[in-house]
Scaffold this motif. Structure first.
Motif, PDB file in Angstrom:
ATOM      1  N   ALA A 109       0.831  -1.210   0.000  1.00 15.18           N
ATOM      2  CA  ALA A 109       0.000   0.000   0.000  1.00 15.18           C
ATOM      3  C   ALA A 109       0.865   1.259   0.000  1.00 15.18           C
ATOM      4  CB  ALA A 109      -0.933  -0.004   1.208  1.00 15.18           C
ATOM      5  N   ALA A 110       1.971   1.232   0.745  1.00 10.61           N
ATOM      6  CA  ALA A 110       2.869   2.390   0.778  1.00 10.61           C
ATOM      7  C   ALA A 110       3.492   2.625  -0.594  1.00 10.61           C
ATOM      8  CB  ALA A 110       3.952   2.185   1.833  1.00 10.61           C
ATOM      9  N   ARG A 111       3.835   1.543  -1.281  1.00 11.12           N
ATOM     10  CA  ARG A 111       4.407   1.673  -2.627  1.00 11.12           C
ATOM     11  C   ARG A 111       3.376   2.255  -3.590  1.00 11.12           C
ATOM     12  NH1 ARG A 111       9.035   2.530  -4.181  1.00 11.12           N
ATOM     13  NH2 ARG A 111       9.794   0.843  -2.832  1.00 11.12           N
ATOM     14  N   ASP A 112       2.143   1.785  -3.507  1.00 12.12           N
ATOM     15  CA  ASP A 112       1.083   2.338  -4.355  1.00 12.12           C
ATOM     16  C   ASP A 112       0.896   3.828  -4.074  1.00 12.12           C
ATOM     17  OD1 ASP A 112       0.618  -0.118  -5.517  1.00 12.12           O
ATOM     18  OD2 ASP A 112      -1.119  -0.595  -4.250  1.00 12.12           O
ATOM     19  N   ALA A 113       0.968   4.205  -2.790  1.00 12.50           N
ATOM     20  CA  ALA A 113       0.731   5.599  -2.400  1.00 12.50           C
ATOM     21  C   ALA A 113       1.829   6.522  -2.919  1.00 12.50           C
ATOM     22  CB  ALA A 113       0.627   5.701  -0.880  1.00 12.50           C
ATOM     23  N   ILE A 114       3.080   6.113  -2.809  1.00 18.87           N
ATOM     24  CA  ILE A 114       4.161   6.989  -3.271  1.00 18.87           C
ATOM     25  C   ILE A 114       4.177   7.059  -4.797  1.00 18.87           C
ATOM     26  CG2 ILE A 114       6.041   5.283  -3.365  1.00 18.87           C
ATOM     27  CD1 ILE A 114       7.850   7.439  -2.130  1.00 18.87           C
ATOM     28  N   THR A 131       2.559  13.707   0.060  1.00 21.18           N
ATOM     29  CA  THR A 131       2.262  12.606   0.972  1.00 21.18           C
ATOM     30  C   THR A 131       1.100  11.780   0.453  1.00 21.18           C
ATOM     31  OG1 THR A 131       2.894  14.099   2.780  1.00 21.18           O
ATOM     32  CG2 THR A 131       1.872  11.997   3.384  1.00 21.18           C
ATOM     33  N   GLY A 132       1.376  10.539   0.078  1.00 20.90           N
ATOM     34  CA  GLY A 132       0.333   9.632  -0.377  1.00 20.90           C
ATOM     35  C   GLY A 132      -0.209   8.812   0.777  1.00 20.90           C
ATOM     36  N   LEU A 133      -1.530   8.632   0.805  1.00 20.02           N
ATOM     37  CA  LEU A 133      -2.198   7.938   1.903  1.00 20.02           C
ATOM     38  C   LEU A 133      -3.050   6.790   1.381  1.00 20.02           C
ATOM     39  CD1 LEU A 133      -3.489  11.098   3.807  1.00 20.02           C
ATOM     40  CD2 LEU A 133      -1.520   9.698   4.448  1.00 20.02           C
ATOM     41  N   PRO A 134      -3.232   5.745   2.177  1.00 28.12           N
ATOM     42  CA  PRO A 134      -4.133   4.665   1.776  1.00 28.12           C
ATOM     43  C   PRO A 134      -5.585   5.088   1.920  1.00 28.12           C
ATOM     44  CG  PRO A 134      -3.293   4.238   3.972  1.00 28.12           C
ATOM     45  CD  PRO A 134      -2.574   5.462   3.471  1.00 28.12           C
ATOM     46  N   ALA A 135      -6.479   4.359   1.274  1.00 27.81           N
ATOM     47  CA  ALA A 135      -7.893   4.736   1.237  1.00 27.81           C
ATOM     48  C   ALA A 135      -8.543   4.733   2.612  1.00 27.81           C
ATOM     49  CB  ALA A 135      -8.646   3.788   0.302  1.00 27.81           C
ATOM     50  N   LEU A 136      -8.008   3.978   3.560  1.00 26.83           N
ATOM     51  CA  LEU A 136      -8.660   3.867   4.866  1.00 26.83           C
ATOM     52  C   LEU A 136      -8.525   5.124   5.723  1.00 26.83           C
ATOM     53  CD1 LEU A 136      -6.371   3.329   7.324  1.00 26.83           C
ATOM     54  CD2 LEU A 136      -6.151   1.185   6.092  1.00 26.83           C
ATOM     55  N   VAL A 137      -7.632   6.048   5.354  1.00 23.43           N
ATOM     56  CA  VAL A 137      -7.495   7.294   6.115  1.00 23.43           C
ATOM     57  C   VAL A 137      -8.751   8.131   5.920  1.00 23.43           C
ATOM     58  CG1 VAL A 137      -6.177   9.430   6.382  1.00 23.43           C
ATOM     59  CG2 VAL A 137      -4.990   7.264   5.963  1.00 23.43           C
TER      60      VAL A 137
END
Length: 208
Positions: A109-114, A131-137
């Motif tokens: 998920a961190a890789r997808d976000a960056i 700053t990229g964040l996952p959908a759950l934020v």
């Protein structure tokens, strides 16, 4: 032997346009120093470390700690390099503890976000996003992260250096000496750019 996955906040960071640096050695030294200082300030499950090239990663038990790490690293590298980040939440499986190899949904998920942050930077109006964040934020925390990214992008290097002092509890006289300006000029920057308010927003976000 592998360890069962445990939910964590994974952080991946990457220096922007680092290949254009005229002194790669100095850049790496600055990054290493920024990561070391951040590790001393923020509790981590896996402390930040350089992985490949100018990429680094770490893992945290809380979203607030992960965001605090992004803020400290970004401001510590003011005037040296820009940084983008991706955060992900989920299980982390230790594949090889001795070599520090990990895998799992948090890292994916961190890789997808960056990667999304990098793509956004190429779209109109997306350059300030770091700053990229996952959908759950949730929407409130997501909005705060976006607004802080935008506010930081508008600040001069001097204002960012002063903001770093504000959020880390440093002395204004010390940052004035480092910047070669008067303490009154530091106070002027704090007031003009509303650095105390921005710092309060950042430190409040660290509590989530």
């Amino acid at each position: 032997m592998t360890v069962e996955p445990s939910p964590q906040w994974a952080l991946i960071g990457d220096l922007i346009a680092s290949r254009d640096s005229g002194d790669r050695g100095a850049l790496h030294a600055a990054l290493t120093a920024a990561l070391k200082a951040t590790n001393e300030a923020v509790e981590a499950i896996t402390p930040l470390k350089v992985t490949v090239g100018d990429e680094f990663q770490g893992a945290y038990g809380r979203l607030g700690d992960a965001l605090r790490a992004t803020h400290l690293v970004r401001l510590a590298l003011t005037g040296t390099a820009g940084v983008r980040f991706g955060l992900g939440f989920g299980g982390v499986r230790v594949l090889d503890a001795e070599r520090g190899l990990e895998d799992g949904p948090a890292w994916w998920a961190a890789r997808d976000a960056i990667n999304e942050v990098e793509r956004a930077a190429r779209r109109p109006g997306g350059a300030a996003l770091r700053t990229g964040l996952p959908a759950l934020v949730g929407p409130g925390d997501r909005a705060a992260v976006l607004l802080i990214d935008g506010a930081l992008a508008k600040l001069s290097d001097t204002a960012r250096t002063i903001l770093f002092t504000v959020i880390t509890g440093g002395r204004r006289s010390d940052v004035a000496d480092r910047l070669g300006i008067t303490p009154q000029a530091v106070s002027h920057h704090v007031t003009t750019h509303q650095l105390a308010l921005l710092g309060q927003a950042m430190t409040t976000l660290w509590e989530v």
